[in-house]
Design an enzyme around this catalytic site. Structure first.
Site, PDB file in Angstrom:
ATOM      1  CD  GLU A   1      -3.012  -1.009   2.262  1.00 44.95           C
ATOM      2  OE1 GLU A   1      -4.182  -1.886   2.125  1.00 44.95           O
ATOM      3  OE2 GLU A   1      -3.017  -0.297   3.225  1.00 44.95           O
TER       4      GLU A   1
ATOM      5  CD  GLU B   1      -3.563  -5.415   3.811  1.00 43.57           C
ATOM      6  OE1 GLU B   1      -4.466  -4.932   4.294  1.00 43.57           O
ATOM      7  OE2 GLU B   1      -2.402  -5.547   3.943  1.00 43.57           O
TER       8      GLU B   1
END
Length: 449
Positions: A169, A352
């Protein structure tokens, strides 16, 4: 609760769970580990909502065998964990800290012995503090240091890791860590944080080359994505939505897939040196997709420092983080990636996907979490729908195996399939753990339910 049977998933579909080093390991001073930006940030007054730190977290560093047994009981085919850069290079430079790598060596061997594929993320936000002291990701040299760290790690773990993920991320790390100051290192640079985007992506590209020299295992990056929902029908609202789309979803994907940087006001092109874009666009084998929720956007109020306002989305159930539960957003996102990038898009794995709820043991010590079961059911169906639409999705990793230290929220948010009593470190599988175990087992039987 009664849920209709799940559809089948393709042969070889990877079922996994994810964690990150700083959120579960603890042992922050063990075996030569150096400080990270999150150690510094958490020990700065007022930064963490409950005043806690990751000093102990889930004590996974000492209890990893217990957690591998939980993976075995769950029946997952893969475990995504992150490697703490300060364990491998306490100062962010120099030779490898052998004792730090020994921990990951043991973990990888135990996973393989349990029949679980190790999926290793090299960077999940825990930059060695000495690198931040000289500029962190604002400094181009950090990209080179990251590649050296990747080389040292791959030299030790090599092909025993089944999938390497360079960065986790990078958009969230840039925006919350360097742009807004809500995460470590706590800088508030707004659009002056854009060099962080480039240097993370450059570090990714350099790390890909380092990994390719050491291993034949596939290489990926894990990006956070959020479908943009424009609220309002003014041209200004649509322009705000387009600006947020570029910032959140395209800034870290266009250059990866060979398109260069999208046009974005405030981005300083002087940070891009000749050859950088070719380095960043080195082919990857998998695109990791982290998905939690869509984002509502409209035109900013007059005088706003940002070209958009973020607004809540109505009409959805909410998690304990007050995030909307929107499986349709995952389906939408996967189609958007396919339609936007076409043949340049590598196979996708959902690296995720999860939700936080206020899970409390009952009088018998059991933890029922029907809302999480409903969340996972809906999102797994969204993945299957995307596969039916022709999107090449090859795996789904639940965030997270364990309740953990949730960054700036401390211990106040529980994402785990397994409840952790932080005072005793007792692990208690929740009802969602049992549900997912049965789903995985059924998928292997050819009768997912």
């Amino acid at each position: 609760m009664s849920i209709a049977p799940l559809p089948q998933y393709p042969t070889g579909f990877r079922w996994g769970v994810s964690t990150s080093a700083h959120q579960i390991e603890g042992a922050v001073a063990a075996d030569g580990r150096g400080p990270s930006i999150w150690d510094t940030f958490a020990h700065s007054p007022g930064r963490i909502s409950d005043g806690s730190s990751g000093d102990v977290a889930c004590d996974h560093y000492h209890r990893h065998s217990e957690d591998v047994a939980l993976l075995t009981g769950l029946g997952v085919s893969a475990y995504r964990f992150s490697i703490a850069w300060p364990r491998v290079q306490p100062t962010g430079a120099g030779p490898a800290n052998t004792a730090g790598l020994d921990f990951y060596d043991r973990l990888v061997d135990e996973l393989l012995a349990a029949g679980v594929d190790p999926v290793a993320t090299l960077y999940h936000w825990d930059l060695p503090q000495p690198l931040e002291d000289v500029g962190g990701w604002l400094h181009r040299d950090t990209a080179a240091r990251f590649a050296e760290y990747a080389d040292l790690t791959a030299a030790r773990l090599g092909d025993r890791v089944r999938l390497w993920i360079t960065l986790n991320e990078p958009f969230i790390h840039m925006s919350l860590g360097y742009g807004m100051g809500a995460h470590a290192p706590g800088r508030t640079l707004l659009f002056d944080a854009f060099p962080v985007a480039h240097h993370q992506l450059l570090g990714h590209g350099l790390a890909v080359a380092a990994l390719r020299a050491r291993t034949t295992s596939p290489v990926a990056i894990a990006n956070n994505y959020s479908p943009v929902r424009v609220l309002g029908d003014r041209d200004a609202d649509r322009a705000a939505g387009a600006a947020y789309e570029v910032l959140h979803n395209r800034l870290f994907t266009d250059p990866l897939l060979g398109r260069g940087y999208p046009e974005l006001p405030g981005f300083d092109p002087s940070v891009v040196h000749p050859g950088d874009l070719d380095t960043i666009a080195a082919p990857i084998d998998v695109l990791g997709v982290n998905y939690y929720n869509p984002t509502g956007v409209r035109a900013p109020e007059e005088g706003s420092a940002l070209p958009f306002d973020l607004v809540p989305l109505d009409g959805y159930p909410r998690t304990a983080f007050d995030w909307p539960v929107a499986p349709d957003g995952l389906h939408e996102l996967l189609r958007w990636l396919r339609d936007t990038y076409g043949d340049a898009l590598p196979p996708i794995e959902i690296t995720e996907s999860g939700c936080a709820y206020d899970d409390v043991p009952d009088a018998d010590g059991q933890v029922a979490d029907p809302e999480r079961i409903a969340y996972l059911d809906g999102h797994l169906r969204a993945v299957r729908a995307a596969i039916d639409d022709g999107v090449d999705v090859r795996g789904y990793f639940v965030w997270s195996l364990l309740d953990n230290w949730e960054w700036a929220e401390g211990f106040t948010k529980r994402f785990g399939l397994v409840h952790v009593d932080y005072a005793t470190q007792t692990r208690t599988p929740k009802s969602s753990y049992t549900w997912l175990r049965d789903v995985i087992a059924a998928s292997r039987d050819g009768s997912a339910r």
